[in-house]
Design an enzyme around this catalytic site. Structure first.
Site, PDB file in Angstrom:
ATOM      1  N   TRP A 161      93.497  -3.282  12.694  1.00 32.24           N
ATOM      2  CA  TRP A 161      93.907  -4.604  13.174  1.00 32.24           C
ATOM      3  C   TRP A 161      94.322  -5.553  12.059  1.00 32.24           C
ATOM      4  CZ3 TRP A 161      90.781  -7.811  10.566  1.00 32.24           C
ATOM      5  CH2 TRP A 161      89.524  -7.341  10.218  1.00 32.24           C
ATOM      6  N   ASN A 162      93.999  -5.244  10.795  1.00 36.31           N
ATOM      7  CA  ASN A 162      94.156  -6.298   9.782  1.00 36.31           C
ATOM      8  C   ASN A 162      95.610  -6.561   9.369  1.00 36.31           C
ATOM      9  OD1 ASN A 162      94.200  -3.871   8.395  1.00 36.31           O
ATOM     10  ND2 ASN A 162      93.059  -4.644   6.637  1.00 36.31           N
ATOM     11  N   ARG A 216     104.550   1.517   7.873  1.00 38.84           N
ATOM     12  CA  ARG A 216     104.514   2.395   6.700  1.00 38.84           C
ATOM     13  C   ARG A 216     104.172   3.840   7.068  1.00 38.84           C
ATOM     14  NH1 ARG A 216      99.658   0.183   2.766  1.00 38.84           N
ATOM     15  NH2 ARG A 216      97.970   1.205   3.858  1.00 38.84           N
ATOM     16  N   LYS A 234      98.860   4.808  17.933  1.00 36.75           N
ATOM     17  CA  LYS A 234      97.787   4.060  18.599  1.00 36.75           C
ATOM     18  C   LYS A 234      97.344   2.903  17.711  1.00 36.75           C
ATOM     19  CE  LYS A 234      93.519   3.763  18.691  1.00 36.75           C
ATOM     20  NZ  LYS A 234      93.340   2.320  18.949  1.00 36.75           N
ATOM     21  N   ALA A 248      95.265  -0.702  16.814  1.00 34.53           N
ATOM     22  CA  ALA A 248      93.909  -1.170  17.111  1.00 34.53           C
ATOM     23  C   ALA A 248      93.935  -1.968  18.411  1.00 34.53           C
ATOM     24  CB  ALA A 248      93.419  -2.051  15.965  1.00 34.53           C
ATOM     25  N   GLY A 299      92.109   2.979   8.388  1.00 36.79           N
ATOM     26  CA  GLY A 299      90.945   2.316   8.979  1.00 36.79           C
ATOM     27  C   GLY A 299      89.730   2.524   8.110  1.00 36.79           C
ATOM     28  N   SER A 300      88.564   2.449   8.717  1.00 36.61           N
ATOM     29  CA  SER A 300      87.324   2.511   7.943  1.00 36.61           C
ATOM     30  C   SER A 300      87.030   3.937   7.479  1.00 36.61           C
ATOM     31  CB  SER A 300      86.170   2.004   8.801  1.00 36.61           C
ATOM     32  OG  SER A 300      86.053   2.820   9.949  1.00 36.61           O
ATOM     33  N   GLU A 337      94.002   6.587   4.833  1.00 42.65           N
ATOM     34  CA  GLU A 337      94.028   5.316   4.102  1.00 42.65           C
ATOM     35  C   GLU A 337      92.788   4.551   4.526  1.00 42.65           C
ATOM     36  OE1 GLU A 337      96.260   4.535   1.863  1.00 42.65           O
ATOM     37  OE2 GLU A 337      97.783   6.045   2.233  1.00 42.65           O
ATOM     38  N   ARG A 344      94.095 -13.373   0.450  1.00 42.25           N
ATOM     39  CA  ARG A 344      95.159 -12.826   1.285  1.00 42.25           C
ATOM     40  C   ARG A 344      94.501 -12.229   2.533  1.00 42.25           C
ATOM     41  NH1 ARG A 344      97.902  -7.352   0.299  1.00 42.25           N
ATOM     42  NH2 ARG A 344      99.701  -7.389   1.690  1.00 42.25           N
ATOM     43  N   CYS A 391      92.101  -4.144   2.827  1.00 45.40           N
ATOM     44  CA  CYS A 391      91.463  -3.033   2.108  1.00 45.40           C
ATOM     45  C   CYS A 391      91.601  -3.246   0.609  1.00 45.40           C
ATOM     46  CB  CYS A 391      92.092  -1.716   2.518  1.00 45.40           C
ATOM     47  SG  CYS A 391      93.880  -1.750   2.349  1.00 45.40           S
ATOM     48  N   GLU A 398      82.106  -3.180   1.528  1.00 47.67           N
ATOM     49  CA  GLU A 398      83.355  -3.921   1.698  1.00 47.67           C
ATOM     50  C   GLU A 398      83.015  -5.218   2.465  1.00 47.67           C
ATOM     51  OE1 GLU A 398      86.115  -1.787   4.212  1.00 47.67           O
ATOM     52  OE2 GLU A 398      87.791  -2.403   2.965  1.00 47.67           O
ATOM     53  N   SER A 436     100.632  -4.308  -3.272  1.00 50.00           N
ATOM     54  CA  SER A 436     101.399  -3.771  -2.145  1.00 50.00           C
ATOM     55  C   SER A 436     102.893  -3.950  -2.362  1.00 50.00           C
ATOM     56  CB  SER A 436     101.000  -4.491  -0.850  1.00 50.00           C
ATOM     57  OG  SER A 436      99.612  -4.394  -0.673  1.00 50.00           O
TER      58      SER A 436
HETATM   59  P1  NAP Z   1      88.327   1.205  12.271  1.00 50.10           P
HETATM   60  O1  NAP Z   1      87.229   0.686  13.092  1.00 50.10           O
HETATM   61  O2  NAP Z   1      88.115   2.463  11.507  1.00 50.10           O
HETATM   62  O3  NAP Z   1      89.581   1.346  13.261  1.00 50.10           O
HETATM   63  C1  NAP Z   1      90.855   1.728  12.822  1.00 50.10           C
HETATM   64  C2  NAP Z   1      91.602   2.378  13.959  1.00 50.10           C
HETATM   65  O4  NAP Z   1      90.911   3.568  14.339  1.00 50.10           O
HETATM   66  C3  NAP Z   1      91.686   1.529  15.233  1.00 50.10           C
HETATM   67  O5  NAP Z   1      92.925   1.787  15.863  1.00 50.10           O
HETATM   68  C4  NAP Z   1      90.536   2.078  16.060  1.00 50.10           C
HETATM   69  O6  NAP Z   1      90.683   1.869  17.450  1.00 50.10           O
HETATM   70  C5  NAP Z   1      90.630   3.543  15.721  1.00 50.10           C
HETATM   71  N1  NAP Z   1      89.396   4.294  15.973  1.00 50.10           N
HETATM   72  C6  NAP Z   1      88.118   3.848  15.921  1.00 50.10           C
HETATM   73  N2  NAP Z   1      87.279   4.857  16.237  1.00 50.10           N
HETATM   74  C7  NAP Z   1      88.051   5.955  16.500  1.00 50.10           C
HETATM   75  C8  NAP Z   1      87.773   7.294  16.910  1.00 50.10           C
HETATM   76  N3  NAP Z   1      86.536   7.726  17.086  1.00 50.10           N
HETATM   77  N4  NAP Z   1      88.812   8.129  17.108  1.00 50.10           N
HETATM   78  C9  NAP Z   1      90.079   7.719  16.927  1.00 50.10           C
HETATM   79  N5  NAP Z   1      90.408   6.452  16.542  1.00 50.10           N
HETATM   80  C10 NAP Z   1      89.393   5.594  16.318  1.00 50.10           C
HETATM   81  O7  NAP Z   1      88.819   0.155  11.192  1.00 50.10           O
HETATM   82  P2  NAP Z   1      89.178  -1.373  11.414  1.00 50.10           P
HETATM   83  O8  NAP Z   1      87.907  -2.130  11.483  1.00 50.10           O
HETATM   84  O9  NAP Z   1      90.176  -1.527  12.500  1.00 50.10           O
HETATM   85  O10 NAP Z   1      89.964  -1.681  10.055  1.00 50.10           O
HETATM   86  C11 NAP Z   1      89.341  -2.108   8.915  1.00 50.10           C
HETATM   87  C12 NAP Z   1      89.198  -0.966   7.925  1.00 50.10           C
HETATM   88  O11 NAP Z   1      90.482  -0.435   7.623  1.00 50.10           O
HETATM   89  C13 NAP Z   1      88.633  -1.432   6.604  1.00 50.10           C
HETATM   90  O12 NAP Z   1      87.663  -0.526   6.153  1.00 50.10           O
HETATM   91  C14 NAP Z   1      89.845  -1.421   5.678  1.00 50.10           C
HETATM   92  O13 NAP Z   1      89.542  -1.259   4.319  1.00 50.10           O
HETATM   93  C15 NAP Z   1      90.617  -0.276   6.220  1.00 50.10           C
HETATM   94  N6  NAP Z   1      92.028  -0.362   5.811  1.00 50.10           N
HETATM   95  C16 NAP Z   1      92.478   0.522   4.876  1.00 50.10           C
HETATM   96  C17 NAP Z   1      93.789   0.450   4.442  1.00 50.10           C
HETATM   97  C18 NAP Z   1      94.303   1.400   3.415  1.00 50.10           C
HETATM   98  O14 NAP Z   1      95.524   1.515   3.298  1.00 50.10           O
HETATM   99  N7  NAP Z   1      93.476   2.086   2.657  1.00 50.10           N
HETATM  100  C19 NAP Z   1      94.637  -0.524   4.966  1.00 50.10           C
HETATM  101  C20 NAP Z   1      94.136  -1.422   5.915  1.00 50.10           C
HETATM  102  C21 NAP Z   1      92.815  -1.310   6.334  1.00 50.10           C
HETATM  103  P3  NAP Z   1      89.937   0.624  18.178  1.00 50.10           P
HETATM  104  O15 NAP Z   1      90.711  -0.558  17.805  1.00 50.10           O
HETATM  105  O16 NAP Z   1      90.005   0.937  19.600  1.00 50.10           O
HETATM  106  O17 NAP Z   1      88.534   0.611  17.640  1.00 50.10           O
END
Ligand code: NAP
Length: 489
Positions: A162-163, A171, A186, A188, A240-241, A262, A290, A296, A393, A453
């Protein structure tokens, strides 16, 4: 710029398609709808379709069906579609930025910056589409010939957070489409609107039905699980996480999927005594604030040489203290709300934990009363080693400043984390800069700058920040297989 009116907000939300996009058709979700909230008010903005696992499988079937024709589609035309979408996004920056601010909370100015950044991936990969090449070599024994060719990986599942509601999609989508892959996307569930608009823009830009399919769902696992388990899927790209990334990697092992991960970060921001402190503070504000700290790449901890640590912390507190907090649509706002109450609670707990262990609050330290999920910009000093925010984090506007004595100590502290996405280094000594950069265990380094970035550069991490690179010439390789042909002459 004046404050945006409610009718403009309604108009941009109304024009978003709210259904699933499968095989070139917009259709309802089998499970009804899910609501999308404005994090600045806690009020519902709109409802979007809720996909069942059957809907998700229909999206995969559409991607599989469209795959062979898309792989053969002329690269120039694949690129032209991306280019048209890029131009349309740029043209519509104002309305797309407002939409992003409404669903995610970041100030309009930052949404505009993300629109520019996100669109640029489409332009960059429109140019890469026509640069997919192979190799011709004479075998070492002089007899055979060795040919290599690059071919699309096949149907991909792209899951985004979502961020950065647009850029984390473009990307992945940009290189996948440029390479000749078809996709199921898919986003968030908290921020589906920007991605729905992107699907509409790509449709209008001439993307054939089935090449991009988009599902929104209340249960990510239920909807994407069967897709990942289906052997027709060939790649999973996830942002994501780290926690969810680990689970998905395990799940993806069943079909040995190509993976891009990522994941989370815990970026150290190191300032040496020879640095230009004012420059470092300017970079620190960008690296920390930012996206309201919800990036992340956000600087998670500031390691500052003892002789300049107090000066740096005071100047940083002064700069962050001047930032206006409010709904991202309001004039001059630089700090929007956090995404939800859970995120705000986590930030509060990390600050309370640090203060409980003896940290000193130079600025902020509290959630803001009233509607929305606001948290004050916060600067903490005298951080004890036991403070949880050194390891976790933060994902909020909190800057812990910790002093160090020696260069080796700074490098060791920077690397003392399971994550390895990005680090920032401020120094005017070129030899020190290279020594430190070489010693840092991260995929990226910002050297005397607070942001890394760039769509033309390979973004990605090491250690538990994942693997794979997005952007740059490397980005398209994630969606290509190399086939080698041994040729007898
Ligand atoms: P998240 O909870 O891991 O969710 C990310 C995505 O995964 C969402 O679309 C989420 O859907 C989906 N998801 C969650 N559980 C899943 C499962 N069991 N199976 C399949 N998909 C699943 O992360 P977030 O809280 O949205 O994002 C924040 C995290 O992203 C932070 O840790 C940040 O550092 C990381 N991030 C990393 C980068 C990078 O490039 N390294 C860039 C941006 C963000 P729902 O919305 O339905 O939960």
């Amino acid at each position: 710029m004046s404050t945006i009116t409610t009718s403009e907000e309604q108009r941009v939300v109304e024009q978003v398609p709210k259904q699933l996009y499968i095989a070139g058709q917009w259709r309802d979700g089998s499970k009804g709808t899910i609501s999308v909230e404005d994090p600045a008010t806690g009020e519902t903005l709109t409802e979007v379709a809720d996909a069942s696992s059957e809907d998700a499988m229909a999206a995969l079937a559409a991607a599989v069906e469209a795959g062979p024709a898309w792989a053969k589609h002329p690269p120039r035309e694949r690129g032209e579609i991306l280019r048209r979408a890029f131009e349309e996004i740029v043209e519509r920056t104002d309305e797309l930025a407002l939409l992003m601010t409404l669903e995610m909370g970041k100030p309009i100015k930052e949404s505009k910056a993300e629109i520019a950044y996100g669109a640029e991936f489409l332009r960059w990969f429109s140019e890469q589409a026509v640069r997919i090449d192979g190799r011709y070599a004479v075998a070492p024994n002089g007899q055979g010939r060795l040919l290599t060719m690059k071919q699309p990986v096949g149907p991909c599942l792209l899951i985004s957070p979502w961020n950065f509601p647009l850029a984390m999609g473009t990307r992945k989508i940009g290189p996948a489409i440029a390479a000749g892959c078809t996709v199921v996307v898919k986003p968030a569930q908290q921020t589906p609107l920007s991605m729905l608009m992107l699907a509409k823009i790509l449709e209008e830009a001439g993307l054939p039905g089935g090449v991009l399919n988009l599902i929104t769902a209340s249960s990510a696992g239920e909807s994407t699980g069967p897709i990942i388990d289906d052997p027709r899927l060939r790649k999973l790209s996830f942002t994501g996480s780290t926690e969810v990334g680990r689970k998905l990697m395990e799940q993806a092992s069943g079909n040995l999927l190509r993976l891009s991960m990522e994941l989370g970060g815990n970026a150290p921001f190191i300032v040496f005594e020879d640095a230009d402190v004012d420059e470092a503070v300017r970079g620190a504000v960008i690296a920390k604030m930012r996206n309201i700290g919800e990036a992340c790449t956000a600087a998670n901890r500031f390691h500052v040489a003892k002789p300049v640590a107090d000066e740096f912390a005071e100047k940083l507190a002064d700069a962050m203290g001047k930032m206006k907090i409010g709904r991202g649509t309001e004039d001059g706002v630089e700090v929007g709300p956090l995404i939800d109450e859970n995120q705000r609670r986590k930030v509060s707990e990390l600050v309370d934990d640090a203060v409980g262990h003896g940290a000193h609050t130079l600025l902020g330290g509290h959630a803001r009363d009233g509607a929305g999920y606001f948290y004050e910009p916060t600067v903490l000093t005298g951080i004890p080693d036991e403070a949880g925010l050194l390891k976790e984090e933060i994902f909020g506007p909190v800057a812990p400043v910790k002093a160090f004595d020696e260069e080796e100590e700074a490098i060791a502290a920077a690397n003392d984390t399971e994550f390895g996405l990005v680090a920032y280094v401020y120094t005017r000594d070129i030899k020190r800069a290279l020594r430190v950069v070489e010693g840092l265990e991260t995929g990226m380094v910002g050297l005397n700058q607070g942001m890394v970035s760039n769509p033309a550069a390979p973004f990605g991490g090491i250690k538990q920040s994942g693997f794979g690179r997005e952007g740059g010439p490397e980005g398209i390789e994630e969606y290509l297989e190399t086939k080698y042909v041994a040729m007898n002459l």
